[in-house]
Design an enzyme around this catalytic site. Structure first.
Site, PDB file in Angstrom:
ATOM      1  N   ARG A 157      -5.173   2.418  -8.197  1.00  0.00           N
ATOM      2  CA  ARG A 157      -3.858   2.967  -7.448  1.00  0.00           C
ATOM      3  C   ARG A 157      -2.747   2.180  -7.036  1.00  0.00           C
ATOM      4  O   ARG A 157      -2.996   1.637  -7.094  1.00  0.00           O
ATOM      5  CB  ARG A 157      -5.084   3.717  -6.061  1.00  0.00           C
ATOM      6  CG  ARG A 157      -3.962   3.477  -5.037  1.00  0.00           C
ATOM      7  CD  ARG A 157      -4.648   3.955  -3.721  1.00  0.00           C
ATOM      8  NE  ARG A 157      -5.584   3.023  -2.957  1.00  0.00           N
ATOM      9  CZ  ARG A 157      -6.130   3.229  -1.756  1.00  0.00           C
ATOM     10  NH1 ARG A 157      -6.246   4.488  -1.095  1.00  0.00           N
ATOM     11  NH2 ARG A 157      -6.341   1.887  -1.153  1.00  0.00           N
ATOM     12  N   ASP A 441      -8.424  -2.443   6.284  1.00  0.00           N
ATOM     13  CA  ASP A 441      -7.337  -2.195   5.262  1.00  0.00           C
ATOM     14  C   ASP A 441      -5.915  -1.986   5.576  1.00  0.00           C
ATOM     15  O   ASP A 441      -5.618  -1.779   7.277  1.00  0.00           O
ATOM     16  CB  ASP A 441      -7.641  -1.417   4.266  1.00  0.00           C
ATOM     17  CG  ASP A 441      -7.588  -0.372   4.285  1.00  0.00           C
ATOM     18  OD1 ASP A 441      -7.308   1.084   5.186  1.00  0.00           O
ATOM     19  OD2 ASP A 441      -7.836   0.264   2.876  1.00  0.00           O
TER      20      ASP A 441
END
Length: 525
Positions: A157, A441
Site C-alpha cells: 500500500r 493507526d
C-alpha cells in the site's frame, strides 16, 4: 531528481540512478494530472459544504448497467480469506509473512510513520524478503522466514495521492509520495515477484473518484511499458474508505478492470470521511463516539452490502474490514470478550459474502481463518455469491442520522487520550501503535480528532455529565490526560509537546485540516 534525505546504510541499493529515473519519469508524466485531481477534490468539498450531496453519477449510468468484468484473480490472490496488515519494518515483515495469512498488506501509508528512514528501509526489507536474505534479532530472539510456499502474498500500500515525499524532488518540486512508493517497489520487486510465480500487487488508499482510479491505471500501463512487463500484470485492490468513493464502486472497478483485484471495506477511514465531507451540515451527519459506531449501523450495512454486490457482479474480490484487537497474554477475561467480538465480526462478513478479511495481529489469523474456512471450505472465494438480493440507494448510504449511540465524557476522554498517544508515537517514527489493546493507526487517530472537532462545532451535550463540548473543556481534558500519561514509563516530554500542539491544531482550530498527516509531516524532519 534531487534526493535531500540522508543516504543511510544500504540506501544506495534502493536509490539507484535507474530507480530514481524511473520514479522521475512517472512524476513528470503524471504529476500534473494528480494535482488537477486534488483540486477537483477541493471543488467537490466546496459543493458539499455549500449544501450539496452525494449520489450515484448519472454520467456513468452506462457503466453500472453494462456487461463487463474485471480480470480473473492473479496468482497468489485467488484465496484471500485472511489478510494481515502492518508497517514495513524488518520484524513486521518477517512476522507478517510467517503469520499464516494468505496476504500481507505491506503498508507505507496509515500504519507507517513516513520518516525518510522508514520509507526507504521499507523497500530494502521487501526486497530482502523476496531474496530470502532478511533476518532480525531482538531481545534474544531470532526471526527468519518459513519456506516460500507458506509465506503470505505481498500486497503493497503506497501513500495516498494527497501526500508528497518531501525528500525527493523533480524539477524542484516534491515527488508524489504515491509515485515514489509505487515506483521504487515496482522497479526493484516486480521481476522478483514474477520469478516467484506471483506479481507486483498493490492496495490503493484514499481514492475519492473513478478519475483517481483512472490515473492509477494510466500509471500502471506506463510503468509496465517502461520495464517491459506485460500489460495487466499489476493487480490493485482499492480501499473504499472515502464517502464519495462509496457512490462510485463499479466505476472504480471499471477504470482498473484489467488491473483490478477488487475492493476493500476500509471502515475506519470511511467514518472519518463521513465527518470530513459533511462537517458543515450540523447534526445531520453527526456520529456518536467511535466505539459506539458498529458495522450494524444502517449506513454502514448499506456500504458493506453494496461493496460485496458491486464486486461480485464484476468478478472482483470483496475484502472485509480490520479486526484491530491486540491480544493480551496477561488478561484472559479481556481476551475472551474481545475475541468473541472478532469472531462475530468475521462471521457477519463471511455470511454477507466477503471473500476474506483483515486482522492487525498474527494471533487473530487463526480465528479469521476458522470463520472463513467454515463458509468457504475448499473454495478459494465466494465470487459465485452475486448478492442480487441487495439493493442500496443513495439515501441508504447517507442515513448517518439513524446511527444509535451516545456521546459521553468517557468517549471524549478516550478520543483525546488515543490521539495524543498515537501522535506522539507517529512523530517518533511509529505508525502502528498498540493502545489499550487496540491497534491504532492514522485512520483511527483521524476519527478521534475529527469527532472532537464535530462535537465542538455542534455544541454537543455529553450524555453522562450534561456538560457541553467546548474548546475550553477539551483543553482541560488534554491537560488531565497528559498528566496521567506523564507518569508512565517511557514518557517523552518533547514528543508529547509536539503531539499536543498538533492535536490542538487539527481538533480545535476553526478551520478543518483535510488530513492530520499533512501538518504532522510538515513538522517531521
Amino acid at each position: 531528481m534531487e534526493i535531500t534525505g540522508p543516504i543511510l546504510e544500504r540506501f544506495d541499493e534502493i536509490l539507484t540512478p535507474q530507480a530514481l529515473e524511473f520514479v522521475g519519469t512517472l512524476q513528470r508524466e503524471f504529476g500534473a494530472t494528480r494535482l488537477e485531481l486534488l483540486e477537483a477534490r477541493q471543488a467537490r468539498q466546496a459543493e458539499l459544504s455549500a449544501g450539496g450531496t452525494l449520489d450515484f453519477l448519472p454520467e456513468t449510468k452506462e457503466i453500472r448497467e453494462g456487461e463487463w468484468s474485471v480480470a480473473t484473480p492473479a496468482p497468489g490472490l485467488e484465496d484471500r480469506r485472511v489478510e494481515i496488515t502492518g508497517p514495513v519494518d524488518r520484524k513486521m515483515t518477517i512476522n507478517a509473512l510467517n503469520s499464516g495469512a494468505k496476504v500481507w498488506l505491506a503498508d507505507f501509508e496509515d500504519a507507517n510513520s513516513p520518516l525518510w528512514a522508514n520509507c526507504v528501509s521499507g523497500h530494502l526489507n521487501l526486497r530482502d524478503a523476496l531474496d530470502r536474505t532478511i533476518d532480525f534479532e531482538s531481545g534474544g530472539k531470532s526471526y527468519a522466514l518459513r519456506p516460500d510456499d507458506e509465506l503470505a502474498t505481498i500486497v503493497v500500500r503506497p501513500r495516498g495521492w494527497h501526500l508528497d515525499e518531501k525528500h525527493a524532488q523533480v524539477d524542484s518540486r516534491p515527488v508524489s509520495a504515491s509515485l515514489f512508493d509505487f515506483g521504487l517497489y515496482f522497479f526493484h520487486c516486480a521481476q522478483r515477484q514474477l520469478a516467484k510465480g506471483k506479481g507486483p500487487y498493490f492496495y490503493l488508499p484514499k481514492i475519492e473518484s473513478h478519475q483517481e482510479a483512472r490515473l492509477w491505471n494510466d500509471v500502471f500501463v506506463r510503468a509496465q511499458e517502461l520495464l517491459g512487463i506485460p500489460k495487466g500484470t499489476i493487480r490493485a485492490t482499492v480501499l473504499i474508505e472515502t464517502y464519495p468513493a462509496a457512490f462510485e464502486m463499479e466505476e472504480i472497478l471499471y477504470e482498473l478492470r484489467e488491473h483490478s483485484a477488487g475492493l476493500n471495506a476500509g471502515r475506519w477511514d470511511y467514518l472519518f470521511s463521513v465527518i470530513k465531507k459533511f462537517r458543515t451540515r450540523g447534526r445531520e451527519f453527526l456520529l456518536p463516539e467511535r466505539n459506539a459506531v458498529t458495522m450494524t449501523a444502517p449506513f454502514m450495512r448499506a456500504y458493506t452490502e453494496l461493496l460485496v454486490r458491486s464486486c461480485h457482479k464484476r468478478g472482483a474480490h470483496a475484502v472485509g474490514g480490520m479486526a484491530a484487537f491486540i491480544p493480551s497474554r496477561r488478561d484472559p477475561e479481556v481476551n475472551a470478550v474481545a475475541l468473541e467480538k472478532v469472531r462475530a465480526d468475521k462471521t457477519r462478513e463471511s455470511g454477507d459474502g466477503f471473500d476474506g478479511s483483515w486482522v492487525a495481529h498474527p494471533d487473530l489469523v487463526p480465528i479469521c481463518r476458522e470463520v472463513f474456512d467454515g463458509v468457504l471450505g475448499d473454495r478459494p472465494n465466494q465470487l459465485d455469491r452475486k448478492r442480487e438480493d441487495v439493493s442500496v440507494s443513495a439515501a441508504d448510504l447517507l442515513a448517518v442520522s439513524e446511527t444509535p449511540g451516545d456521546i459521553t465524557e468517557a468517549g471524549l476522554r478516550n478520543n483525546v487520550d488515543v490521539a495524543l498517544r498515537y501522535l506522539a508515537a507517529w512523530m517518533g517514527g511509529l505508525g502502528a501503535v498498540a493502545i489499550h489493546n487496540l491497534m491504532e493507526d492514522a485512520a483511527t487517530a483521524e476519527i478521534s480528532r475529527s469527532q472532537i472537532w464535530q462535537w465542538i462545532h455542534n455544541d454537543i451535550t455529553l450524555a453522562d455529565t450534561g456538560a457541553t463540548v467546548t474548546k475550553a473543556l477539551v483543553e482541560q481534558i488534554i491537560e488531565d490526560e497528559l498528566s496521567k500519561i506523564a507518569t508512565e514509563p517511557g514518557y517523552d516530554e518533547e514528543l508529547y509537546a509536539q503531539a499536543t500542539a498538533l492535536f490542538k491544531e487539527v481538533a480545535l482550530d476553526d478551520d478543518f485540516a483535510e488530513f492530520l498527516t499533512l501538518p504532522a509531516y510538515a513538522r517531521m524532519p
